[in-house]
Design a protein around this motif. Structure first.
Motif, PDB file in Angstrom:
ATOM      1  N   ASN A 191     -45.614  12.284 -15.967  1.00  0.00           N
ATOM      2  CA  ASN A 191     -45.926  13.302 -14.951  1.00  0.00           C
ATOM      3  C   ASN A 191     -47.266  13.967 -15.250  1.00  0.00           C
ATOM      4  OD1 ASN A 191     -43.388  12.629 -14.144  1.00  0.00           O
ATOM      5  ND2 ASN A 191     -42.515  14.685 -14.245  1.00  0.00           N
ATOM      6  N   LYS A 192     -47.482  14.275 -16.528  1.00  0.00           N
ATOM      7  CA  LYS A 192     -48.743  14.902 -16.928  1.00  0.00           C
ATOM      8  C   LYS A 192     -49.920  13.966 -16.695  1.00  0.00           C
ATOM      9  CE  LYS A 192     -47.512  18.978 -18.441  1.00  0.00           C
ATOM     10  NZ  LYS A 192     -48.042  20.214 -17.808  1.00  0.00           N
ATOM     11  N   ILE A 193     -49.737  12.690 -17.070  1.00  0.00           N
ATOM     12  CA  ILE A 193     -50.818  11.711 -16.883  1.00  0.00           C
ATOM     13  C   ILE A 193     -51.144  11.562 -15.401  1.00  0.00           C
ATOM     14  CG2 ILE A 193     -51.447   9.279 -17.118  1.00  0.00           C
ATOM     15  CD1 ILE A 193     -49.779   9.210 -19.683  1.00  0.00           C
ATOM     16  N   ALA A 194     -50.089  11.469 -14.575  1.00  0.00           N
ATOM     17  CA  ALA A 194     -50.295  11.335 -13.128  1.00  0.00           C
ATOM     18  C   ALA A 194     -51.062  12.529 -12.567  1.00  0.00           C
ATOM     19  CB  ALA A 194     -48.938  11.198 -12.426  1.00  0.00           C
ATOM     20  N   GLU A 195     -50.718  13.717 -13.062  1.00  0.00           N
ATOM     21  CA  GLU A 195     -51.385  14.937 -12.579  1.00  0.00           C
ATOM     22  C   GLU A 195     -52.848  14.972 -13.000  1.00  0.00           C
ATOM     23  OE1 GLU A 195     -49.515  18.479 -13.849  1.00  0.00           O
ATOM     24  OE2 GLU A 195     -50.970  19.808 -12.898  1.00  0.00           O
ATOM     25  N   LYS A 196     -53.138  14.644 -14.264  1.00  0.00           N
ATOM     26  CA  LYS A 196     -54.505  14.727 -14.770  1.00  0.00           C
ATOM     27  C   LYS A 196     -55.409  13.655 -14.173  1.00  0.00           C
ATOM     28  CE  LYS A 196     -53.684  18.257 -17.371  1.00  0.00           C
ATOM     29  NZ  LYS A 196     -54.217  19.578 -16.959  1.00  0.00           N
ATOM     30  N   SER A 221     -55.255  12.686 -11.057  1.00  0.00           N
ATOM     31  CA  SER A 221     -55.310  12.890  -9.610  1.00  0.00           C
ATOM     32  C   SER A 221     -56.444  13.842  -9.234  1.00  0.00           C
ATOM     33  CB  SER A 221     -53.981  13.448  -9.108  1.00  0.00           C
ATOM     34  OG  SER A 221     -54.061  13.754  -7.730  1.00  0.00           O
ATOM     35  N   SER A 222     -56.998  13.632  -8.050  1.00  0.00           N
ATOM     36  CA  SER A 222     -58.054  14.522  -7.552  1.00  0.00           C
ATOM     37  C   SER A 222     -57.474  15.770  -6.891  1.00  0.00           C
ATOM     38  CB  SER A 222     -58.931  13.776  -6.543  1.00  0.00           C
ATOM     39  OG  SER A 222     -58.159  13.342  -5.432  1.00  0.00           O
ATOM     40  N   HIS A 223     -56.157  15.804  -6.687  1.00  0.00           N
ATOM     41  CA  HIS A 223     -55.494  16.954  -6.070  1.00  0.00           C
ATOM     42  C   HIS A 223     -54.405  17.484  -6.996  1.00  0.00           C
ATOM     43  CE1 HIS A 223     -57.538  15.451  -2.556  1.00  0.00           C
ATOM     44  NE2 HIS A 223     -57.072  16.422  -1.793  1.00  0.00           N
ATOM     45  N   PRO A 224     -54.251  18.794  -7.082  1.00  0.00           N
ATOM     46  CA  PRO A 224     -53.122  19.345  -7.837  1.00  0.00           C
ATOM     47  C   PRO A 224     -51.818  18.951  -7.140  1.00  0.00           C
ATOM     48  CG  PRO A 224     -54.739  21.048  -7.263  1.00  0.00           C
ATOM     49  CD  PRO A 224     -55.069  19.853  -6.451  1.00  0.00           C
ATOM     50  N   SER A 225     -50.713  19.017  -7.854  1.00  0.00           N
ATOM     51  CA  SER A 225     -49.430  18.731  -7.226  1.00  0.00           C
ATOM     52  C   SER A 225     -49.151  19.785  -6.154  1.00  0.00           C
ATOM     53  CB  SER A 225     -48.318  18.738  -8.272  1.00  0.00           C
ATOM     54  OG  SER A 225     -48.158  20.038  -8.812  1.00  0.00           O
ATOM     55  N   LEU A 226     -48.450  19.386  -5.110  1.00  0.00           N
ATOM     56  CA  LEU A 226     -48.178  20.302  -4.005  1.00  0.00           C
ATOM     57  C   LEU A 226     -47.398  21.544  -4.439  1.00  0.00           C
ATOM     58  CD1 LEU A 226     -47.473  17.675  -1.219  1.00  0.00           C
ATOM     59  CD2 LEU A 226     -49.367  19.305  -1.285  1.00  0.00           C
ATOM     60  N   PRO A 227     -46.388  21.420  -5.313  1.00  0.00           N
ATOM     61  CA  PRO A 227     -45.717  22.648  -5.770  1.00  0.00           C
ATOM     62  C   PRO A 227     -46.677  23.634  -6.445  1.00  0.00           C
ATOM     63  CG  PRO A 227     -44.374  20.744  -6.293  1.00  0.00           C
ATOM     64  CD  PRO A 227     -45.697  20.210  -5.821  1.00  0.00           C
ATOM     65  N   LYS A 228     -47.618  23.105  -7.213  1.00  0.00           N
ATOM     66  CA  LYS A 228     -48.579  24.001  -7.880  1.00  0.00           C
ATOM     67  C   LYS A 228     -49.488  24.678  -6.857  1.00  0.00           C
ATOM     68  CE  LYS A 228     -48.876  22.329 -12.612  1.00  0.00           C
ATOM     69  NZ  LYS A 228     -49.781  21.904 -13.697  1.00  0.00           N
ATOM     70  N   ARG A 229     -49.877  23.936  -5.826  1.00  0.00           N
ATOM     71  CA  ARG A 229     -50.728  24.539  -4.801  1.00  0.00           C
ATOM     72  C   ARG A 229     -49.969  25.629  -4.041  1.00  0.00           C
ATOM     73  NH1 ARG A 229     -53.388  19.656  -1.472  1.00  0.00           N
ATOM     74  NH2 ARG A 229     -54.322  21.420  -0.346  1.00  0.00           N
ATOM     75  N   ILE A 230     -48.717  25.353  -3.740  1.00  0.00           N
ATOM     76  CA  ILE A 230     -47.895  26.369  -3.068  1.00  0.00           C
ATOM     77  C   ILE A 230     -47.729  27.593  -3.970  1.00  0.00           C
ATOM     78  CG2 ILE A 230     -45.583  26.876  -2.187  1.00  0.00           C
ATOM     79  CD1 ILE A 230     -45.399  23.880  -1.415  1.00  0.00           C
ATOM     80  N   ASN A 231     -47.484  27.329  -5.239  1.00  0.00           N
ATOM     81  CA  ASN A 231     -47.284  28.418  -6.188  1.00  0.00           C
ATOM     82  C   ASN A 231     -48.539  29.275  -6.345  1.00  0.00           C
ATOM     83  OD1 ASN A 231     -45.563  29.770  -8.076  1.00  0.00           O
ATOM     84  ND2 ASN A 231     -46.791  28.889  -9.722  1.00  0.00           N
TER      85      ASN A 231
END
Length: 457
Positions: A226-231, A233-243
């Motif tokens: 999950n961490k590798i996928a996030e790092k 990516s050019s976009h933050p995860s949607l839950p983080k953006r909502i948060n």
């Protein structure tokens, strides 16, 4: 708190940090390549390939997508104009809607000096579901990228953008900034969070999502992949953006996650170089950002063009007269070669056409597609505008790059009034385009028999 301070606080802190680091690294690479001709040639080639690919993609969008205007989804276009005015974006970007095959997305792009926003049709369909504020958030998010010049800045830090850990980190920070700016300008944090939830699950089910549970789900999923996928990516995860929106606009701390205060870079640099970069970034970050913004800002001529085009597009007669009295050239052309007269003709604004003609506007100037203001007036289906342009010297036989004359456009559009006006002005019905078609043949092709009979005489 004054407005400038508010907007400054909307910029995510990591955006400046990563930009400064990327800019310094890019400068080091550029300077190094001055002593390595082969490397400089490779960098130049890659840059040209990137620009060519971008231009080709935008060309396909422009030739196939639906462009919003006062005559094409006018309600949404009015909202775009309102947002641009509120966000102080002087040059109105082109807005296109394209078929997406079910994908929910939108993005901002740049074609040389012209800004473009592309909305995928499935996200644009929010206009039919009563979620206009959610669509406004999506549009304002892309306008925020334009306001912050995120796309243009990437050209200056291109070498650093090819370092995945740094390039993607900068892009993620830019997304957070654009989310904040968008939510701020539409003044609806709930709709903003809804819009991001729509991107996760779609237009039909988002109202059924337990948002609190969704945020907790993200907080609990902390596996390695999950961490590798996030790092990566050019976009933050949607839950983080909502948060982020929740925390920033609702002052809620339930789901806050600790954030690293140091940029995480996976690159082969020495400890000393990293310290120097960090020091310069901290000490001179604001100065570098201000210098970059200043360098990227439009010239006075481009600003005059943007201000004039916007004033004409919204029908602000007094502003247009003021600009003309201040010496703004009446035939200034924007990134696509459009003049103010073309904008007025596109909207069928006869009063504006006459004002510009009296100021010396040339009705026979062509844009980059070799179309004139007269052809734009035909698009608007306004006979009075056509007559005004013809009386001012518009050539009724000036063809575009495909050989289409104004008469062919009028015949293909099925307007017998426009055809009659053009014939009275001396339009030649015998002229042929690149396909060897005449205006008569186009009238027959599209079933406008009355127009065909008129052209046959």
């Amino acid at each position: 708190m004054n407005r400038d301070m508010t907007l400054k606080k909307l910029i995510h802190k990591d955006e400046q940090r990563y930009f400064v680091l990327a800019l310094i690294i890019s400068i080091i690479i550029y300077v190094s390549l001055l002593f390595y001709i082969e490397g400089l040639a490779v960098l130049l080639l890659l840059t040209l390939v990137s620009l060519f690919s971008n231009g080709l993609m935008l060309g396909r969008i422009r030739t196939n997508g639906i462009r919003l205007s006062t005559n094409q989804f006018p309600e949404v276009y009015e909202k775009v104009l309102e947002l641009c005015s509120t966000m102080e974006i002087r040059s109105i970007p082109e807005i296109y809607v394209v078929e997406s095959g079910g994908i929910l997305n939108a993005f901002a792009a740049k074609s040389f000096r012209k800004n473009i926003v592309i909305l995928y049709s499935d996200i644009f369909d929010l206009i039919n579901t009563g979620n206009s504020d959610e669509l406004s958030f999506i549009i304002a998010h892309e306008l925020a990228h334009i306001k912050r010049r995120h796309v243009a800045k990437q050209l200056f830090i291109l070498p650093a953008m090819w370092i995945p850990s740094l390039g993607n980190a900068y892009l993620r920070a830019c997304e957070y900034t654009s989310d904040r700016i968008s939510a701020y300008y539409i003044n609806n944090s709930e709709a903003s969070m809804n819009a991001l939830t729509i991107l996760a699950i779609g237009k039909s089910l988002f109202n059924n999502v337990n948002r609190e549970e969704y945020l907790l789900q993200s907080s609990n999923d902390k596996g390695l992949f999950n961490k590798i996928a996030e790092k990566s990516s050019s976009h933050p995860s949607l839950p983080k953006r909502i948060n982020e929106i929740k925390l920033y606009f609702e002052n809620d701390t339930d789901y806050a996650e600790p954030r690293s205060k140091k940029p995480i870079l996976s690159m082969a640099v020495t400890v000393l170089a990293a310290c120097v970069i960090a020091f310069v970034g901290i000490e001179f970050g604001n100065d570098i950002m201000m210098a970059a913004d200043s360098f990227l800002s439009d010239t006075s001529v481009e600003e005059d063009t943007a201000v004039m085009a916007e004033a004409v597009a919204i029908g602000n007669v007094e502003k247009v007269k003021e600009l003309l009295n201040d010496g703004v050239y009446p035939d200034v052309q924007d990134g696509d070669g459009w003049t103010p007269l073309m904008w007025a003709a596109q909207d069928g604004n006869v009063e504006m056409i006459n004002i510009l003609i009296e100021a010396g506007a040339d009705p026979n100037v062509i844009d980059y597609y070799e179309e004139t203001a007269l052809i734009r007036a035909i698009y608007s289906n306004n006979v009075e505008a056509i007559n005004s342009l013809i009386l001012s010297g518009a050539d009724p036989n000036m063809a575009d790059s495909s050989g289409w004359t104004p008469l062919m456009y009028a015949a293909a559009n099925g307007s017998i009034e426009m055809v009659t006006a053009l014939l009275h002005a001396g339009a030649d019905s015998e002229l042929r385009d690149a396909n060897n078609f005449t205006a008569f043949l186009y009238a027959k092709k599209y079933g406008y028999n009355e127009i065909a009979d008129l052209l046959k005489k």
